[in-house]
Design an enzyme around this catalytic site. Structure first.
Site, mmCIF file in Angstrom:
data_model
loop_
_atom_site.group_PDB
_atom_site.id
_atom_site.type_symbol
_atom_site.label_atom_id
_atom_site.label_comp_id
_atom_site.label_asym_id
_atom_site.label_seq_id
_atom_site.Cartn_x
_atom_site.Cartn_y
_atom_site.Cartn_z
ATOM 1 N N LYS A 92 0.903 -0.804 0.134
ATOM 2 C CA LYS A 92 -0.187 -0.196 -0.295
ATOM 3 C C LYS A 92 1.091 1.107 -0.445
ATOM 4 C CE LYS A 92 -3.333 -2.236 2.604
ATOM 5 N NZ LYS A 92 -3.835 -2.395 4.885
ATOM 6 N N GLY A 93 1.804 1.107 0.130
ATOM 7 C CA GLY A 93 3.160 2.806 0.396
ATOM 8 C C GLY A 93 3.412 3.154 -0.457
ATOM 9 N N GLU A 144 7.767 2.031 -6.206
ATOM 10 C CA GLU A 144 7.876 1.266 -5.088
ATOM 11 C C GLU A 144 7.782 2.520 -3.937
ATOM 12 O OE1 GLU A 144 7.805 -0.503 -3.056
ATOM 13 O OE2 GLU A 144 8.660 -2.361 -2.969
ATOM 14 N N ASP A 145 8.114 2.611 -2.507
ATOM 15 C CA ASP A 145 7.702 3.837 -1.257
ATOM 16 C C ASP A 145 9.529 3.691 -0.778
ATOM 17 O OD1 ASP A 145 7.421 1.098 -0.265
ATOM 18 O OD2 ASP A 145 5.752 2.152 1.213
ATOM 19 N N ASP A 203 14.789 -1.628 0.415
ATOM 20 C CA ASP A 203 15.591 -1.815 1.860
ATOM 21 C C ASP A 203 16.560 -3.074 1.672
ATOM 22 O OD1 ASP A 203 16.637 -1.802 4.702
ATOM 23 O OD2 ASP A 203 14.613 -2.521 5.531
ATOM 24 N N LYS A 233 17.461 1.778 0.399
ATOM 25 C CA LYS A 233 18.645 2.451 1.618
ATOM 26 C C LYS A 233 19.582 1.469 0.807
ATOM 27 C CE LYS A 233 15.612 2.779 5.439
ATOM 28 N NZ LYS A 233 14.850 2.429 7.041
ATOM 29 N N PHE A 280 13.998 4.400 11.014
ATOM 30 C CA PHE A 280 12.693 3.976 10.253
ATOM 31 C C PHE A 280 11.270 4.888 9.816
ATOM 32 C CE2 PHE A 280 8.495 2.471 10.590
ATOM 33 C CZ PHE A 280 8.282 1.351 9.605
ATOM 34 N N ASP A 326 3.954 3.935 6.954
ATOM 35 C CA ASP A 326 3.246 2.975 8.193
ATOM 36 C C ASP A 326 4.107 2.680 9.350
ATOM 37 O OD1 ASP A 326 3.265 0.867 6.869
ATOM 38 O OD2 ASP A 326 1.513 0.194 8.463
ATOM 39 N N ARG A 337 0.906 6.927 7.388
ATOM 40 C CA ARG A 337 0.377 7.310 5.794
ATOM 41 C C ARG A 337 0.426 8.621 5.128
ATOM 42 N NH1 ARG A 337 1.044 1.424 3.902
ATOM 43 N NH2 ARG A 337 0.067 0.566 4.883
HETATM 44 P P1 IMP Z 1 12.698 -4.898 1.396
HETATM 45 O O1 IMP Z 1 12.285 -6.379 1.025
HETATM 46 O O2 IMP Z 1 13.907 -5.517 2.844
HETATM 47 O O3 IMP Z 1 13.431 -4.068 0.715
HETATM 48 O O4 IMP Z 1 11.499 -4.097 1.984
HETATM 49 C C1 IMP Z 1 10.712 -3.156 2.007
HETATM 50 C C2 IMP Z 1 9.364 -3.149 2.730
HETATM 51 O O5 IMP Z 1 9.632 -3.018 4.252
HETATM 52 C C3 IMP Z 1 9.295 -2.020 1.852
HETATM 53 O O6 IMP Z 1 8.406 -1.922 0.784
HETATM 54 C C4 IMP Z 1 7.997 -1.396 3.058
HETATM 55 O O7 IMP Z 1 7.189 -1.621 3.641
HETATM 56 C C5 IMP Z 1 9.344 -1.532 4.037
HETATM 57 N N1 IMP Z 1 9.958 -0.862 4.802
HETATM 58 C C6 IMP Z 1 12.020 -0.688 4.634
HETATM 59 N N2 IMP Z 1 11.792 0.073 5.324
HETATM 60 C C7 IMP Z 1 11.174 0.858 5.304
HETATM 61 C C8 IMP Z 1 10.748 1.896 6.624
HETATM 62 O O8 IMP Z 1 12.369 2.666 7.017
HETATM 63 N N3 IMP Z 1 10.028 2.273 6.961
HETATM 64 C C9 IMP Z 1 8.928 1.956 6.949
HETATM 65 N N4 IMP Z 1 8.875 0.258 5.867
HETATM 66 C C10 IMP Z 1 9.691 0.505 5.333
HETATM 67 MG MG MG Z 2 6.816 -0.350 -0.616
#
Ligand code: IMP
Ligand code: MG
Length: 177
Positions: free
Chosen positions: A46-47, A101-102, A105, A133, A154, A161, A167
Site C-alpha cells: 500500500k505504501g 515503490e515507496d 531496503d 536504502k 525507520f 506506515d 501514511r
Molecule cells: P525490502 O524487501 O527489505 O526491500 O523491504 C521493502 C519494504 O519494507 C518496503 O516496501 C516497506 O514496506 C518496508 N520498509 C523498509 N524500510 C522501511 C522504513 O524505513 N519505513 C517503513 N517501511 C519500510
Molecule cells: Mg513498499
C-alpha cells in the site's frame, strides 16, 4: 498514541523531487519511443499510493495504472519467503513496465516482484522508488529512478506506515521512539 517525529524530507522537498522524477521518467520513455498505454505503472501497495498519485501527475504522458501487493510470510522468521497478495490485471507482455515503490531496503520484495514480472516478457522493466536504502541490500537489485537516498532509520509518512498510521503525512519523517 503520540510518537515523536523528526522531519527527514519535508513536504516541499518531496514535492520538488517528485516533479524532477516526473521529468526524468517522461524524458526516458520519450527517448525509447513509448507513450501513454505503452507504459504500465505498477504501484506496490500500500505504501506507494501517495507517491504514485503525485508521480503520475508529474508525467507528461498517461501510463496505464495497475497494482500489486507483495507480503512476506511471517514477519522476520523466513525473510526469503514472499508471496503475491494481489496480482496485476494488465497483460504486460511487450509493454514498458515501471514499478513504483515507496522504499527499497534489503531488496528482497523488489527482487521477488521483478522476477515474477520479468517472466511475463515486458518490453522493459524499470523501478522508481521514492527512497532507497542501498547500503542495506541483501539481494542485488537496482533502482533506476531514486527520489532520495534514505538514512538508516525507520521512516514514516508519504505512504509509509507504522501499524497503518502516519501514511497521510506529506513529508517523510523518522519515527523517534
Ligand atoms: P525490502 O524487501 O527489505 O526491500 O523491504 C521493502 C519494504 O519494507 C518496503 O516496501 C516497506 O514496506 C518496508 N520498509 C523498509 N524500510 C522501511 C522504513 O524505513 N519505513 C517503513 N517501511 C519500510
Ligand atoms: Mg513498499
Amino acid at each position: 498514541m503520540a510518537e515523536t517525529l523528526r522531519e527527514v524530507f519535508g513536504e516541499a522537498a518531496v514535492a520538488a523531487r517528485v516533479a524532477e522524477l516526473g521529468r526524468e521518467i517522461s524524458a526516458h520513455y520519450a527517448a525509447v519511443g513509448a507513450a501513454d498505454g505503452d507504459v504500465v505503472m505498477v504501484g506496490v501497495l500500500k505504501g506507494a499510493l501517495p507517491f504514485m498519485a503525485d508521480l503520475l501527475r508529474a508525467l507528461d504522458f498517461c501510463p496505464t495504472l495497475d497494482f500489486v501487493r507483495v507480503a512476506s510470510y511471517g514477519a522476520g522468521t523466513s525473510p526469503g519467503a514472499l508471496k503475491f497478495l494481489m496480482d496485476l490485471e494488465t497483460d504486460i507482455a511487450g509493454r514498458h513496465v515501471l514499478v513504483v515503490e515507496d522504499i527499497v531496503d534489503t531488496g528482497r520484495s523488489l527482487a521477488y516482484l521483478l522476477g515474477m514480472l520479468q517472466e511475463r516478457s515486458p518490453a522493459s522493466l524499470k523501478v522508481c522508488s521514492l527512497l532507497d536504502k542501498a547500503y542495506r541490500r541483501v539481494v542485488d537489485v537496482a533502482v533506476d529512478f531514486v527520489g532520495f537516498e534514505a538514512p538508516p532509520v525507520f521512516l514514516v509518512g508519504y505512504g509509509m506506515d507504522v501499524g497503518e498510521r502516519l501514511r497521510r503525512l506529506r513529508g517523510v519523517y523518522e519515527l523517534v521512539q
